[in-house]
Design a protein around this motif. Structure first.
Motif, short mmCIF file in Angstrom:
data_model
loop_
_atom_site.label_atom_id
_atom_site.label_comp_id
_atom_site.label_asym_id
_atom_site.label_seq_id
_atom_site.Cartn_x
_atom_site.Cartn_y
_atom_site.Cartn_z
N ARG A 101 -14.43 -3.13 -5.44
CA ARG A 101 -15.12 -1.42 -4.79
C ARG A 101 -13.80 -0.66 -4.29
NH1 ARG A 101 -19.29 -3.64 -0.24
NH2 ARG A 101 -20.83 -4.32 -1.63
N LEU A 102 -14.00 0.26 -4.88
CA LEU A 102 -13.38 1.55 -5.11
C LEU A 102 -14.51 2.61 -4.14
CD1 LEU A 102 -10.63 2.23 -7.79
CD2 LEU A 102 -10.40 0.83 -5.50
N ASN A 103 -14.16 4.29 -3.08
CA ASN A 103 -14.82 4.94 -3.28
C ASN A 103 -13.61 5.72 -3.91
OD1 ASN A 103 -13.42 5.64 -1.32
ND2 ASN A 103 -14.16 4.59 0.06
N GLY A 104 -13.87 7.49 -3.54
CA GLY A 104 -13.62 8.53 -4.43
C GLY A 104 -12.29 8.32 -3.31
N LYS A 105 -12.60 8.82 -2.15
CA LYS A 105 -11.18 8.90 -1.29
C LYS A 105 -9.97 8.18 -1.65
CE LYS A 105 -9.08 10.20 3.61
NZ LYS A 105 -8.49 9.73 2.83
N ILE A 106 -10.20 6.83 -1.71
CA ILE A 106 -9.47 5.68 -2.44
C ILE A 106 -8.43 6.12 -3.54
CG2 ILE A 106 -8.51 3.24 -3.54
CD1 ILE A 106 -10.62 2.85 -0.78
N ILE A 107 -10.41 6.70 -4.44
CA ILE A 107 -9.23 6.79 -6.06
C ILE A 107 -8.44 8.33 -5.75
CG2 ILE A 107 -10.23 7.20 -8.37
CD1 ILE A 107 -12.84 5.10 -7.71
N ALA A 108 -8.76 9.63 -4.83
CA ALA A 108 -7.64 10.53 -4.92
C ALA A 108 -6.58 9.94 -4.49
CB ALA A 108 -8.94 11.47 -3.96
N ASP A 109 -6.51 8.77 -3.37
CA ASP A 109 -5.22 8.59 -2.60
C ASP A 109 -4.37 8.19 -3.67
OD1 ASP A 109 -6.19 10.67 -0.14
OD2 ASP A 109 -6.71 8.73 0.37
N ILE A 110 -4.85 7.26 -4.97
CA ILE A 110 -4.40 6.42 -5.82
C ILE A 110 -3.61 7.21 -6.78
CG2 ILE A 110 -4.10 4.76 -7.25
CD1 ILE A 110 -6.79 2.95 -6.18
N TYR A 111 -4.17 8.16 -7.40
CA TYR A 111 -3.88 8.99 -8.07
C TYR A 111 -3.26 10.25 -7.08
CZ TYR A 111 -5.84 7.41 -12.48
OH TYR A 111 -6.19 6.41 -13.49
N LEU A 112 -2.91 10.43 -6.23
CA LEU A 112 -2.34 11.68 -5.84
C LEU A 112 -1.09 10.42 -4.66
CD1 LEU A 112 -4.43 13.17 -2.95
CD2 LEU A 112 -3.08 14.91 -4.08
N GLY A 113 -0.91 9.16 -5.19
CA GLY A 113 0.35 8.72 -5.31
C GLY A 113 0.59 8.92 -3.29
N LYS A 114 -0.75 8.51 -2.54
CA LYS A 114 -0.56 8.20 -1.31
C LYS A 114 -0.77 6.82 -0.84
CE LYS A 114 -2.69 11.59 1.36
NZ LYS A 114 -3.92 12.24 1.74
N ILE A 115 -1.63 6.23 -1.53
CA ILE A 115 -1.84 4.82 -2.22
C ILE A 115 -0.88 4.18 -3.18
CG2 ILE A 115 -3.09 2.78 -2.21
CD1 ILE A 115 -5.44 4.10 -0.57
N THR A 116 -0.20 3.04 -2.65
CA THR A 116 0.74 2.92 -3.90
C THR A 116 0.53 0.53 -4.10
OG1 THR A 116 2.86 2.36 -2.41
CG2 THR A 116 1.92 4.67 -3.45
N LYS A 117 0.03 -0.13 -3.12
CA LYS A 117 -0.02 -1.00 -3.45
C LYS A 117 -1.96 -1.54 -3.13
CE LYS A 117 2.95 -3.61 -2.15
NZ LYS A 117 4.00 -3.72 -1.16
N TRP A 118 -1.63 -2.80 -4.24
CA TRP A 118 -3.30 -3.09 -4.19
C TRP A 118 -4.02 -4.03 -2.93
CZ3 TRP A 118 -6.80 -1.63 -7.32
CH2 TRP A 118 -6.16 -0.64 -8.85
N ASN A 119 -3.01 -4.25 -2.16
CA ASN A 119 -3.28 -4.92 -0.79
C ASN A 119 -3.29 -3.76 0.17
OD1 ASN A 119 -0.28 -4.98 -0.25
ND2 ASN A 119 -0.09 -6.56 0.23
N ASP A 120 -3.31 -2.16 0.18
CA ASP A 120 -3.19 -1.21 0.78
C ASP A 120 -4.72 -0.85 1.96
OD1 ASP A 120 -4.47 1.58 1.92
OD2 ASP A 120 -1.85 1.43 1.48
N GLN A 121 -4.26 -1.61 3.50
CA GLN A 121 -5.32 -1.63 4.23
C GLN A 121 -6.78 -0.69 4.62
OE1 GLN A 121 -6.15 -3.06 6.61
NE2 GLN A 121 -7.61 -2.04 7.04
N ALA A 122 -6.50 0.72 3.05
CA ALA A 122 -7.93 1.30 3.05
C ALA A 122 -8.90 0.69 1.74
CB ALA A 122 -7.49 2.36 2.59
N ILE A 123 -8.26 -0.21 1.08
CA ILE A 123 -8.12 -0.77 -0.24
C ILE A 123 -8.85 -2.18 0.08
CG2 ILE A 123 -8.69 -1.76 -2.14
CD1 ILE A 123 -5.84 0.12 -3.27
N ARG A 124 -8.59 -3.12 1.51
CA ARG A 124 -8.93 -4.36 1.92
C ARG A 124 -10.07 -3.79 2.39
NH1 ARG A 124 -3.33 -5.24 3.81
NH2 ARG A 124 -4.27 -5.67 6.07
N ALA A 125 -10.11 -2.44 3.85
CA ALA A 125 -11.23 -2.48 4.05
C ALA A 125 -12.70 -2.25 3.52
CB ALA A 125 -11.21 -0.68 4.57
#
Length: 331
Positions: A101-125
């Protein structure tokens, strides 16, 4: 689609890759019925706008609608051909379709380069119980001027203040991270090859290439799978009758069942036609597609234009597309 030399009555068009799978299907059926071929170059919306302005094709195609001012400036009119949805496709070992599952904030942060790993806390949440790999995220975006990118970045601008202020929306943007693929085809190809990758593609491309895609969170907070139903739910809110020049954007629409990255794709034509016979053939093709192509569109999980909208479109043809003497091309 015809790649042979075009005959006098063959139709030429260029632009958006988003609707290419359905235009191909319609073209094949239309040629079998009428003998008239469609030579369509799937080069991206930016290229389609350039080609129609240069008058090198009978119609341009763009998933980014042009404003009334832009249309008037270039002597163009536009109408929607079909609607569809974009998905986030991923290449992750052991992950099944719709498992993440992904939400808009996570997708934006991935494409901004702020989330860089698949097991990031934001994605795990938002993915409790999913075995997310400790793997670098490889971002894939479009390299060409693209209406698919316009729809995607329009969505990100609505769900992330950070994205809106730093990057914004458009057919081409200054991507902070990632690798660029040409067309929906190029993005799909990169995602299939690069482990740990994520990319945005029109849903038909994900289906045709048997790609793994994610659930997305709707405007109202529900997590959804892409489907005809969720695309239709998003499309239902469109007010085509009051949209100047059919300018309508369908991202992040309200509703528990509304797929958040939905859009229409548009046909661009000159209002004053130096080749009225060619223009009439284009209109005959789309008129036929509205009447006979809905089932084909649904098979590829596009959303056909409702009959009430088709009536508005045909009226706009009659009113706006004329030969050089001012006579209506469509009657």
């Amino acid at each position: 689609m015809s790649v042979t030399a075009a005959f006098a009555t063959d139709i030429t068009g260029a632009g958006a890759t988003f609707p290419y799978p359905i235009y191909s299907k319609w073209a094949e059926a239309y040629k079998a019925k009428t003998g008239i071929g469609l030579n369509y170059q799937s080069i991206g919306s930016g290229g389609g706008i350039k080609q129609i302005n240069a008058k090198t094709v009978d119609f341009g195609a763009s998933d980014m609608p042009l404003t009334s001012d832009e249309l008037n400036k270039d002597g163009l009119m536009q109408f929607p051909a079909v609607m569809g949805g974009e998905v986030l496709a991923v290449n992750l070992p052991g992950i099944k379709k719709g498992e993440i599952r992904l939400n808009g904030k996570i997708i934006a942060d991935i494409y901004l380069g702020k989330i860089t790993k698949w097991n990031d806390q934001a994605i795990r949440a938002v993915n409790k119980g999913v075995n997310l790999p400790d793997m670098k995220i490889s971002v894939v975006h479009r390299s060409d001027g693209s209406g698919t990118t316009f729809i995607f970045t329009n969505y990100l601008s609505k769900v992330s203040g950070d994205w809106k202020s730093k990057i914004g929306m458009g057919t081409a943007v200054k991507w902070p991270v990632g690798v660029g693929g040409k067309g929906n085809e190029g993005v799909a190809s990169y995602v299939q090859r690069i482990k740990g990758s994520i990319g945005y593609v029109e849903y038909a491309y994900a289906l045709q290439n048997n790609m793994i895609y994610t659930q997305l969170q709707s405007h109202d907070g529900t997590f959804l799978m892409p489907s005809s139903e969720t695309f239709q739910a998003a499309a239902a809110g469109a007010d085509w009758a009051h949209a100047p020049g059919f300018y309508e954007i369908l991202t992040n629409e309200e509703g528990k069942s509304s797929w958040p990255i939905t859009g229409a794709t548009f046909i661009l034509m000159h209002t004053s036609q130096e080749k009225p016979a060619n223009a009439k053939e284009v209109l005959k093709f789309y008129s036929w597609a509205y009447d006979n192509g809905a089932k084909m569109a649904e098979e590829l999980v596009y959303v056909p234009m409702p009959k009430s909208v088709v009536d508005l479109i045909r009226s706009s043809w009659k009113e706006k597309i004329k030969d050089t003497s001012g006579k209506s091309v469509w009657n």
